[in-house]
Design an enzyme around this catalytic site. Structure first.
Site, PDB file in Angstrom:
ATOM      1  N   ASP A 316      40.784 -33.127  12.915  1.00  0.00           N
ATOM      2  CA  ASP A 316      40.404 -31.826  14.084  1.00  0.00           C
ATOM      3  C   ASP A 316      42.292 -30.672  13.401  1.00  0.00           C
ATOM      4  O   ASP A 316      42.656 -31.594  14.499  1.00  0.00           O
ATOM      5  CB  ASP A 316      39.616 -30.775  14.117  1.00  0.00           C
ATOM      6  N   ASP A 353      43.642  -9.200  28.274  1.00  0.00           N
ATOM      7  CA  ASP A 353      44.029  -9.803  27.101  1.00  0.00           C
ATOM      8  C   ASP A 353      43.997 -11.042  27.020  1.00  0.00           C
ATOM      9  O   ASP A 353      44.933 -11.303  27.522  1.00  0.00           O
ATOM     10  CB  ASP A 353      44.506  -9.826  25.756  1.00  0.00           C
ATOM     11  N   PHE A 391      38.712  -6.146  22.331  1.00  0.00           N
ATOM     12  CA  PHE A 391      38.502  -6.689  20.974  1.00  0.00           C
ATOM     13  C   PHE A 391      36.687  -6.814  21.054  1.00  0.00           C
ATOM     14  O   PHE A 391      36.075  -7.017  21.722  1.00  0.00           O
ATOM     15  CB  PHE A 391      38.835  -7.976  21.550  1.00  0.00           C
ATOM     16  N   GLN A 394      33.539  -5.492  16.309  1.00  0.00           N
ATOM     17  CA  GLN A 394      32.771  -4.661  14.758  1.00  0.00           C
ATOM     18  C   GLN A 394      34.263  -3.934  14.406  1.00  0.00           C
ATOM     19  O   GLN A 394      34.634  -3.967  13.529  1.00  0.00           O
ATOM     20  CB  GLN A 394      31.962  -3.875  15.626  1.00  0.00           C
ATOM     21  N   SER A 398      41.689  -4.955  19.427  1.00  0.00           N
ATOM     22  CA  SER A 398      41.650  -4.251  20.770  1.00  0.00           C
ATOM     23  C   SER A 398      43.041  -3.040  21.293  1.00  0.00           C
ATOM     24  O   SER A 398      43.942  -3.321  20.351  1.00  0.00           O
ATOM     25  CB  SER A 398      41.830  -5.964  21.943  1.00  0.00           C
TER      26      SER A 398
END
Lengths: 696, 575
Positions: A316, A353, A391, A394, A398
């Protein structure tokens, strides 16, 4: 340190006792080579008793010494196995403590919250829980059985299983919904559906594996055992037929005595591959143990063995190849905006954030332009205070509003739509800047102030340090690396190039992963992969070596054949190395064992026929003192070499990431040539010691 | 060794290896069913054979069917050869009116010829009718060789093909081998031998006057017959059963140094070329060259020892005042039992080649070699007849050793061992172990039984370490399908006929059937693509390792026995 010493001391003490317990022929017969040695020990002991009555075929002391050292040979082999098992057993015992019967709050019906649940509980023993039952746990409870969370969120102490003391969060749904019996709930409550009957849970399987009690011989071990049995039969025939040959020779030469049974048995034991035969079991157990030491639980020895054969590694991207998070690396202003202005706006929009990406923007602005994140809240500079817009799925952006200024950052398409919807023109250099970042494998974030585009932030996947070298090593080992990512092909290409993987699968879906594995397998390749999510389960089940993260879901853990308690995806590389080490140790000791035989012939053959054909003394170029000392020295060497090689068997032959040809050359030099020469020296030294001690 | 010795050996090996590629490539085409130049001439014959016997050559067989067909065909051959010998008295083509051969001798000879051993316990001219010779021996000379090559072809297909069960058609392989490989080569060789003076006639025995008549007789009967044609296939098919009793030391069987060269060449020709065939069929000729290199290295080493041993001479002769110095008219060294026209080098070369391959023909008497010189041919056989080995059987025997070598070395590079992309697992190890075990057991146990029994000991003419060697040699020869004899052993007795017959039977079919079983297992496996982690099996390193495995297994199995025979004898002579 002291505790470790006593701990080791205990293992050895117990191993000594078990070496005797394992003398039981019913146990020994599983290992044909050592069974033959035990039979030889019994026979020589009987011969010794016969000699005590005065009817011995050879001096009593000689027969006695041979019998004694043959018993040592068996015991040493048993000891190696017992030591290897002992390490696992100690671990199993601590696990077993966690598995003890605990009261369980079983539910008599479905419940989705703690109130409903409490009204329906009855307390039963954990052993009464069956698959698909529901139970409730609350803070402080020990989880009575493995299961899947159907409601609730809580922190769990899994140290009993993983050894990791930091609690982990478990919640219903998603990839963190599996819990293990024996772990302890630290907070809140959970409603859990039982996923394993008593005795079949994860802990039970783990205990079974580390104990090695139910250890099945692996395919390669079986094949090697056949080869060793083949050699044992050959040498059995060689030694048995030597008696008539000797009788005839005595007759023909008219002198000497025929070879004694004692010497024949001594020769037989020296010739059959006792070194590898005695250590084979320990090597296998130690291989599993090395996995456990790296906090990987293999569900079968077969999986450990297969790990050595892996041709393709599916890794990954996130967490394995790259650090988990993207980081801001550049501010690209557009439309003549000052870079400083852009950085300031970006930093303001990211102040609260808390995502790693957001924090990296704040840090970059500080590093590049010396900007410090300003105080949040009402101040002289921002009288109205800062109003942050988080954020959401929809809005897909942000930002922050203050002082009549609004700053937004977000994905390019959303932001462009925002700018255009307010009637502003898109700066002509915006789109090229965005595309350029995407082409380089980065993620662009567009920043706008008052709905005017200021520029772009370049977020980049940071490839882990040293990973490129690691992949180069794997390539040398003949292993191809494939990066699995949900990114688009453009981004994937850039990261793949930077990380140095051989191939990648972009926009990977569970179906695409499964298909990729099947394609490789159809080409005859063995595939290894790691996974944690439920959607990984089909691919994990298909892969030859499948490592599930312990944090993963129950389906993923069930589909895998190994579980990594540390949940570290990079560990796949170590797992491959352990698998290779296991096979190499077997091969090296087999070579060593057979190469040893040459010297033993030179010790025993002249000695065995000394009375019939004294001319054969010409072959005794080691100049061993007497026929008896020669034979005894060979037998003693044969026994001691097992003890001396136990550390190697447990530790494993070191693996280096070089081509197969070079590995073979090095190992042949060490174990082939070394195995040829070492016993000549060893036997001579033992012979000299026997003479010095006046044994002969 | 002298310059001339070296030159002869070098020329011999050079020609052998030069021919390996073209012949090997041709044989690969035969087994892969590709177009060959002989199609036009022999194609109709091939199709006729199929039509007459109702065989569909395209019907593929799995390993069990293939093995059953092979065993059934050989069993039939065995019964026919046995019946011919027992019934020859009442059958036609028996002008001398020779009677039935004893059951034990018939059994021994029947096994001997069907198993491609060609051990001869009988005296040919005095016992066998023409019909027995033609329908029994000559037919088996061809088809026993073709059987070995067919099994090899199936074995190679097991490695070359993947994810199928089919190994080819035994009847087609048998027919094509005989028709396209053995027959044409035999014709060419027979004509070449005739040009050198090898006799080929249906005429009567000649009575000639002696050049130096003695009081006892003035004339001598010279036996003749259709020798060249039989010698050709005897050499090419690793059969070895001579037309005359003294085999290729007979002047009419092997008259000149050139005929000697051709006959020696044809001993190893097909087995060596099959290595290239193998490489071609598995799609990697380097693999074939690696095996050929391993064989050749062992061969040259042991050959040098044999030549050196014989060249050094015999101290007993020195004591008797016999000149063993090499001069223009004296080859020097131990010439007892050797032909003057061949000398030391060509005798030792033949002895080594005939035992390296499972041929068993001789041009000198191995019993008269120095102990070390005699040890070499004996050990060559004990290695399992894999240094070139019998046609077909030598290479599949060698591949069993390759499997063992790959298994151990594969482990040492940290992977499940694989050979040519096929994983070597428990089943292959079981069968390969049987292939290596059986000859060792047969030789050692057979020798032990002979030494323990009154009947076995009674036949030993020299009860000493040398006598031990003679018995060991006989069982080494039978237990590896060689067929050469050390002599010094009165082996045409019920005991030896029966025991050696059993040994030959085991040595042949307990190897051929496991070989097919391995092929049957490998052919079903997927082919693992090569990577940097794959153990390369064409490198000098692997070749050296393979030689090591062969030598170690051979030495460990036989060193004690050899110590009581040739080794102690050598030490007794040289102190």
């Amino acid at each position: 340190m002291t505790t470790q010493k006593t701990y080791r001391h205990e293992i050895y003490q117990r191993a000594v006792l078990e070496s005797f317990a394992k003398l039981n022929p019913r146990w020994m017969v599983r290992n044909p080579v050592m069974f033959v040695v035990e039979a030889g020990s019994v026979l020589t002991t009987l011969l010794w008793i016969q000699a005590l009555t005065g009817k011995g075929e050879a001096p009593t002391r000689f027969i006695g010494a041979i019998a004694l050292w043959l018993w040592f040979t068996v015991l040493f082999a048993n000891f190696s196995e017992a030591v290897a098992e002992g390490r696992g057993k100690a671990q199993a015992e601590s696990l077993r403590k966690a598995r003890q019967d605990t009261p369980a709050k079983k539910l008599r019906g479905v419940a989705n919250d703690v109130q409903t649940a409490l009204s329906k509980t009855e307390v039963v023993s954990s052993t009464a829980l069956r698959k698909h039952d529901l139970y409730l746990v609350e803070a402080g409870d020990i989880l009575p059985a493995d299961g899947e969370i159907i409601a609730g969120i809580a922190s769990v102490d899994e140290s009993a299983v993983t050894g990791e003391s930091a609690p982990v969060v478990r919640e219903a749904g998603g990839d963190r919904s599996a819990v293990t019996g024996g772990t302890r709930l630290l907070s809140d409550w959970l409603i859990i559906r039982v996923s394993a009957d008593p005795g079949e849970g994860f802990l039970d399987r783990m205990i079974g594996m580390v104990e090695g009690a139910k250890r099945q011989k692996t395919p390669n071990e079986i094949a090697l055992n056949i080869l060793l049995a083949g050699f044992t039969i050959i040498f059995l025939v060689v030694c048995v037929t030597l008696l008539p040959y000797s009788l005839y020779s005595v007759d023909a030469a008219g002198q000497g005595a025929p070879i004694t049974i004692t010497v024949l048995i001594a020769l037989l034991v020296c010739l059959i591959p006792t070194t590898i035969g005695g250590l084979l079991s320990a090597i296998g157990i130690a291989g599993m143990d090395r996995m456990i030491q790296r906090n990987v639980i293999a569900m079968s020895g077969r999986a450990v063995e297969a790990a050595g054969d892996v041709d393709v590694l599916l890794l990954d991207k996130t967490g394995t190849i790259t650090l988990g998070n993207r980081q801001a690396v550049e501010f690209i202003p557009v439309n003549g905006v000052n870079a400083h202005d852009l950085a300031e706006a970006a930093q303001l929009a990211s102040l609260v954030d808390e995502t790693p990406e957001g924090r990296s923007i704040v840090v970059l602005a500080k590093e590049k332009f010396g900007l410090r994140g300003r105080v949040i809240g009402s101040s002289d500079e921002a009288p109205e205070g800062m109003h942050f817009i988080p954020f959401t799925a929809q809005t897909r952006m942000s930002g922050v509003d203050f002082d009549g200024t609004s700053i937004r950052k977000g994905a390019p398409d959303t932001m462009m739509a925002l700018v255009q919807s307010h009637g502003n023109h898109l700066p002509p250099d915006l789109k090229p800047a965005v595309d350029n970042i995407a082409r380089m494998g980065g993620t662009p974030l567009v920043v706008a102030r008052n709905n005017q585009a200021l520029g772009v932030i370049h977020l980049k996947d940071i490839v882990k340090g040293g990973i490129k070298e690691r992949f180069a090593q794997l390539r040398k080992m003949g292993i191809k690396t494939v990066m699995i990512t949900g990114d688009n092909p453009l981004t994937a290409t850039a990261i793949a190039a930077e990380a140095g993987v051989d191939d990648f699968l972009a926009q990977a879906t569970p179906e695409a992963k499964l298909k990729l594995i099947r394609e490789h397998q159809a080409g005859g390749k063995l595939v290894a992969m790691t996974g944690d999510g439920t959607n990984d389960a089909p691919a994990l089940a298909q892969a030859d070596v499948a490592v599930a993260m312990n944090t993963g879901t129950q389906p993923a853990r069930e589909a895998a054949n190994m579980i990594d308690l540390d949940s570290n995806p990079t560990k796949l590389i170590e797992i491959v190395e352990i698998g290779k080490q296991l096979l190499m140790t077997r091969g090296a000791l087999t070579t060593f064992s057979l190469a040893n035989d040459v010297s033993k012939y030179f010790a025993i053959i002249p000695a065995a026929f000394a009375s019939t054909y004294p001319q054969l003394q010409a072959l005794n170029f080691m100049r061993l003192a007497t026929p008896e000392s020669a034979i005894l020295s060979a037998v003693i060497f044969n026994a001691l070499i097992i003890i001396m090689l136990i550390p190697l068997a447990l530790r494993g032959v070191p693996y280096r990431a070089v081509g197969a040809a070079q590995l073979l050359r090095d190992n042949l030099l060490i174990y082939g040539l070394g195995g040829l020469i070492a016993p000549f020296i060893g036997i001579k030294l033992i012979d000299m010691l026997l003479v010095a001690l006046h044994f002969v | 060794m002298t310059l001339y010795s070296w030159l002869q050996l070098i020329i011999y090996l050079a020609v052998l290896i030069l021919l390996a590629k073209p012949l090997g490539a041709y044989m690969a085409r035969v087994y892969m069913g590709e177009r060959i130049s002989l199609d036009r001439a022999l194609g109709p014959v091939e199709r006729l054979v199929y039509r007459l016997s109702g065989i569909d050559p395209r019907a593929e067989m799995d390993w069990k069917v293939y093995a059953v067909a092979m065993l059934a065909f050989n069993a039939l051959g065995l019964v026919v050869v046995y019946a011919l010998q027992r019934l020859q008295g009442v059958l036609p083509l028996n002008p001398q009116g020779l009677g039935a051969i004893s059951p034990d001798s018939s059994w021994n000879t029947a096994v001997s010829f069907t198993s491609n051993t060609n051990w001869q316990g009988y005296g040919g001219e005095a016992t066998m009718s023409y019909l027995t010779q033609m329908l029994g021996m000559t037919v088996q000379n061809f088809v026993s060789a073709a059987t070995g090559m067919a099994v090899l072809a199936a074995f190679i297909r097991g490695l070359a093909r993947h994810t199928t069960k089919m190994l080819g058609n035994f009847w087609a392989d048998l027919t094509r081998t005989t028709l396209y490989i053995l027959l044409p080569l035999s014709v060419v060789l027979a004509i070449a031998l005739v040009s050198q003076g090898v006799v080929q006639t249906f005429g009567e025995y000649r009575t000639v006057s002696l050049i130096q008549p003695s009081a006892a007789s003035e004339s001598q009967v010279i036996a003749v017959g259709p020798a060249a044609s039989q010698i050709a296939i005897k050499q090419l098919g690793t059969n070895g059963g001579g037309f005359f009793n003294v085999n290729s030391s007979h002047p009419l069987e092997n008259p000149t140094p050139f005929s000697n060269f051709l006959e020696m060449l044809s001993i190893l020709l097909i087995p060596a070329a099959l290595c290239y065939t193998f490489g071609k069929m598995v799609g990697d000729t380097r693999q074939g060259w690696a095996l050929l290199a391993a064989m050749t290295l062992v061969f040259v080493t042991l050959l040098s020892a044999a030549v050196w041993s014989e060249r050094s001479g015999n101290p007993a002769f020195t004591a008797m005042g016999i000149d063993q110095k090499q001069t223009d008219i004296n080859p020097g060294g131990n010439m007892e039992g050797k032909e003057i026209r061949f000398g030391i080098a060509n005798s030792a070369l033949w002895a080594t080649a005939t035992t390296a391959a499972s041929n068993g023909s001789v041009n000198s008497m191995h019993d008269s070699y120095m102990p070390l010189g005699g040890l070499i041919p004996m050990w060559m056989m004990q290695l399992g007849e894999i240094i070139y080995g019998g046609v077909g059987s030598g290479l599949y025997g060698m591949l069993a050793f390759v499997i063992i070598a790959v298994f151990v070395s594969g482990l040492m590079v940290g992977r499940t061992p694989e050979y040519l992309g096929k994983k070597i697992e428990a089943y292959e190890m079981k069968m390969a172990s049987i292939m290596i075990l059986v000859p060792v057991i047969v030789v050692l146990v057979g020798t032990a039984i002979a030494l323990m029994s009154e009947a076995g000991r009674a036949a030993i003419y020299n009860p000493s370490a040398h006598g031990f060697s003679e018995v060991l040699y006989a069982f080494s020869s039978a237990g590896n399908n060689n067929g050469s004899a050390f002599a010094g052993l009165g082996a045409n007795t019920p005991f030896y006929n029966t025991a050696l017959g059993v040994a030959m039977l085991f040595a042949r079919y307990w190897l051929a059937v496991p070989a097919l079983a391995i092929a049957g297992s490998l052919v079903q496996k997927k082919k693992v693509p090569e990577s940097a982690g794959t153990l390369p099996t064409h490198t000098p390193l692997f070749t050296a390792w393979l030689i090591g495995v062969i030598i170690i297994v051979g030495a460990l199995s036989f060193l004690p026995a050899l110590a009581l025979g040739p080794i102690v004898e050598q030490l007794m002579i040289f102190g």
